[in-house]
Design a protein around this motif. Structure first.
Motif, PDB file in Angstrom:
ATOM      1  N   TYR A  46      30.306 -10.540 -25.003  1.00 35.74           N
ATOM      2  CA  TYR A  46      30.913  -9.976 -23.799  1.00 35.74           C
ATOM      3  C   TYR A  46      29.811  -9.561 -22.829  1.00 35.74           C
ATOM      4  CZ  TYR A  46      35.460  -9.544 -26.200  1.00 35.74           C
ATOM      5  OH  TYR A  46      36.638  -9.793 -26.853  1.00 35.74           O
ATOM      6  N   HIS A  47      30.186  -9.460 -21.545  1.00 31.96           N
ATOM      7  CA  HIS A  47      29.246  -9.042 -20.510  1.00 31.96           C
ATOM      8  C   HIS A  47      29.544  -7.652 -19.969  1.00 31.96           C
ATOM      9  CE1 HIS A  47      29.292 -13.523 -20.352  1.00 31.96           C
ATOM     10  NE2 HIS A  47      27.989 -13.354 -20.292  1.00 31.96           N
ATOM     11  N   PHE A  48      30.782  -7.200 -20.134  1.00 29.69           N
ATOM     12  CA  PHE A  48      31.121  -5.857 -19.648  1.00 29.69           C
ATOM     13  C   PHE A  48      32.312  -5.310 -20.407  1.00 29.69           C
ATOM     14  CE2 PHE A  48      33.668  -8.679 -16.989  1.00 29.69           C
ATOM     15  CZ  PHE A  48      34.907  -8.042 -16.926  1.00 29.69           C
ATOM     16  N   VAL A  49      32.428  -3.992 -20.365  1.00 28.09           N
ATOM     17  CA  VAL A  49      33.558  -3.299 -20.977  1.00 28.09           C
ATOM     18  C   VAL A  49      33.899  -2.099 -20.107  1.00 28.09           C
ATOM     19  CG1 VAL A  49      32.110  -1.817 -22.438  1.00 28.09           C
ATOM     20  CG2 VAL A  49      34.456  -2.314 -23.133  1.00 28.09           C
ATOM     21  N   ASP A  66      22.282  -8.282 -18.581  1.00 27.61           N
ATOM     22  CA  ASP A  66      23.422  -9.011 -19.115  1.00 27.61           C
ATOM     23  C   ASP A  66      24.514  -8.090 -19.642  1.00 27.61           C
ATOM     24  OD1 ASP A  66      22.088  -8.005 -21.300  1.00 27.61           O
ATOM     25  OD2 ASP A  66      22.170  -9.855 -22.471  1.00 27.61           O
ATOM     26  N   TRP A  67      24.487  -6.805 -19.266  1.00 32.37           N
ATOM     27  CA  TRP A  67      25.486  -5.887 -19.828  1.00 32.37           C
ATOM     28  C   TRP A  67      25.707  -4.679 -18.917  1.00 32.37           C
ATOM     29  CZ3 TRP A  67      29.309  -5.928 -23.055  1.00 32.37           C
ATOM     30  CH2 TRP A  67      29.903  -4.733 -23.433  1.00 32.37           C
ATOM     31  N   ILE A  68      26.989  -4.431 -18.593  1.00 27.86           N
ATOM     32  CA  ILE A  68      27.346  -3.238 -17.832  1.00 27.86           C
ATOM     33  C   ILE A  68      28.623  -2.644 -18.417  1.00 27.86           C
ATOM     34  CG2 ILE A  68      26.333  -4.126 -15.692  1.00 27.86           C
ATOM     35  CD1 ILE A  68      29.194  -4.596 -14.660  1.00 27.86           C
ATOM     36  N   THR A  69      28.847  -1.377 -18.124  1.00 27.70           N
ATOM     37  CA  THR A  69      30.138  -0.761 -18.399  1.00 27.70           C
ATOM     38  C   THR A  69      30.768  -0.377 -17.062  1.00 27.70           C
ATOM     39  OG1 THR A  69      29.269   1.494 -18.587  1.00 27.70           O
ATOM     40  CG2 THR A  69      29.318   0.154 -20.585  1.00 27.70           C
ATOM     41  N   LEU A  70      32.081  -0.542 -16.988  1.00 25.09           N
ATOM     42  CA  LEU A  70      32.836  -0.128 -15.815  1.00 25.09           C
ATOM     43  C   LEU A  70      33.401   1.263 -16.051  1.00 25.09           C
ATOM     44  CD1 LEU A  70      34.961  -3.365 -15.174  1.00 25.09           C
ATOM     45  CD2 LEU A  70      32.623  -2.872 -14.407  1.00 25.09           C
ATOM     46  N   ALA A  71      33.443   2.068 -15.010  1.00 24.01           N
ATOM     47  CA  ALA A  71      34.124   3.353 -15.119  1.00 24.01           C
ATOM     48  C   ALA A  71      35.599   3.108 -15.407  1.00 24.01           C
ATOM     49  CB  ALA A  71      33.974   4.143 -13.819  1.00 24.01           C
ATOM     50  N   GLY A  72      36.203   3.961 -16.242  1.00 20.21           N
ATOM     51  CA  GLY A  72      37.600   3.739 -16.582  1.00 20.21           C
ATOM     52  C   GLY A  72      38.274   4.952 -17.166  1.00 20.21           C
ATOM     53  N   ILE A  73      39.608   4.897 -17.200  1.00 22.01           N
ATOM     54  CA  ILE A  73      40.424   5.950 -17.791  1.00 22.01           C
ATOM     55  C   ILE A  73      41.814   5.378 -18.048  1.00 22.01           C
ATOM     56  CG2 ILE A  73      41.243   6.831 -15.558  1.00 22.01           C
ATOM     57  CD1 ILE A  73      41.182   9.661 -16.756  1.00 22.01           C
ATOM     58  N   LEU A 202      26.623  -9.671 -11.966  1.00 19.07           N
ATOM     59  CA  LEU A 202      27.169  -8.754 -12.949  1.00 19.07           C
ATOM     60  C   LEU A 202      26.919  -7.316 -12.501  1.00 19.07           C
ATOM     61  CD1 LEU A 202      28.641  -8.440 -15.635  1.00 19.07           C
ATOM     62  CD2 LEU A 202      26.406  -8.514 -16.780  1.00 19.07           C
ATOM     63  N   THR A 203      27.728  -6.872 -11.539  1.00 20.34           N
ATOM     64  CA  THR A 203      27.716  -5.491 -11.091  1.00 20.34           C
ATOM     65  C   THR A 203      29.154  -5.001 -11.042  1.00 20.34           C
ATOM     66  OG1 THR A 203      27.919  -6.060  -8.738  1.00 20.34           O
ATOM     67  CG2 THR A 203      25.675  -5.873  -9.654  1.00 20.34           C
ATOM     68  N   GLN A 204      29.336  -3.683 -11.102  1.00 18.43           N
ATOM     69  CA  GLN A 204      30.694  -3.161 -11.049  1.00 18.43           C
ATOM     70  C   GLN A 204      31.380  -3.576  -9.749  1.00 18.43           C
ATOM     71  OE1 GLN A 204      32.468   0.713 -12.529  1.00 18.43           O
ATOM     72  NE2 GLN A 204      32.042   1.321 -10.413  1.00 18.43           N
TER      73      GLN A 204
END
Length: 304
Positions: A46-49, A66-73, A202-204
């Motif tokens: 995977y590339h993001f979560v 090659d890896w980012i996390t997205l803000a989430g709720i 690969l950016t938010q």
């Protein structure tokens, strides 16, 4: 003849990024830490979560090229008129607790949107929502057409009927596939549903733009390799990894399933657009039980 958001995912420049848009950690009721969740997905290509813990906002992070996390709720509540609902907000670190105005489902969606989030209706079938309950909700960019955790634990993971009912009513809504993993029994509820997003980088910001515009497809197994309109022949054409069936699904009776001959597979199919058809989407089903869902192609002012 048609609006081309769904096809643009395949024709526009950029790269394909695989992502998980709904998962839980020890920040709420998951059994893995946020760091362990990220490592699980990153180690599997995977590339993001998006970490979407219940009523606990997470922050966006860029940890590597090659890896980012997205803000989430994930916010869950009981609407006085609609009953139980869950919605997922992606892309903004919202303050918590939510204001009193966010008690209803529409109020929650409005508040998340005001904070800059993309909002997705979570597992409507599992929540006991009917299609009619979603008709009046404004501001969501997508609904979960497939929720892997709800399917393997409760046999209520598929919400494609909700999706088609809303689309047939004239609403514009994308479809996502997710895990909703809680890790309560190992990883049996992880790696079940994901999105492939076409983005410039690969950016938010880039991922959120593509999600909002529908430049992605959802999957629990197969790959959709290309999707385009053959305007001369008035046909929608799809290419995919080997599958046992390809569905072209539209409003009313305007649908068609193409089956591979026994012992063989399909990798391409064509569907002739019908008169008075308002949309068509593609679903590919493989021999292992996996699905891939394109976003709908909306046909506008098409009377021929």
């Amino acid at each position: 003849m048609a609006e081309t958001s769904a096809q643009n995912a395949f024709s526009r420049p950029g790269h394909w990024y695989k992502g998980c848009l709904h998962v839980h950690s020890t920040a709420s009721d998951g059994r893995l830490s946020p760091e362990e969740v990220q490592q699980w997905y990153r180690s599997r290509g995977y590339h993001f979560v998006a970490l979407t813990d219940h009523n606990v906002p997470s922050q966006a992070l860029t940890l590597a090229e090659d890896w980012i996390t997205l803000a989430g709720i994930e916010i869950d509540g009981v609407d006085p008129a609609l009953g139980l609902y869950h919605v997922v907000g992606i892309g903004t670190d919202v303050p918590w607790p939510a204001p009193e105005s966010a008690r209803s489902m529409q109020g929650t969606v409005d508040w998340l949107r005001a904070m800059g989030a993309l909002v997705c209706t979570a597992h409507p079938y599992w929540s006991g929502q009917r299609s009619a309950d979603l008709m009046g909700i404004e501001g969501c960019f997508a609904l979960e057409v497939y929720n892997g955790g709800c399917e393997v634990d409760d046999a209520r993971g598929f919400s494609h009927v909700h999706w088609d009912d809303v689309l047939a009513a004239g609403r514009r809504l994308w479809g996502v596939a997710v895990d909703d993993a809680h890790w309560r029994d190992g990883d049996h509820d992880a790696g079940l549903g994901w999105v492939w997003v076409k983005a410039q980088e690969l950016t938010q910001q880039a991922i959120l733009e593509s999600l909002e515009r529908g430049w992605f497809y959802a999957s629990s197994g197969p790959q959709i390799l290309d999707l385009w309109l053959d305007a001369d022949r008035r046909e929608l054409v799809v290419r995919c990894s080997p599958v046992s069936a390809i569905d072209f699904v539209g409003d009313g009776p305007f649908s068609k399933r193409l089956l591979a001959p026994r012992g063989q597979s399909l990798t391409e199919a064509r569907y002739r657009l019908r008169k008075r058809q308002s949309y068509v989407r593609v679903a590919c089903h493989d021999a292992d039980g996996g699905w891939a869902w394109s976003n709908p192609v909306f046909l506008v002012g098409d009377k021929q």
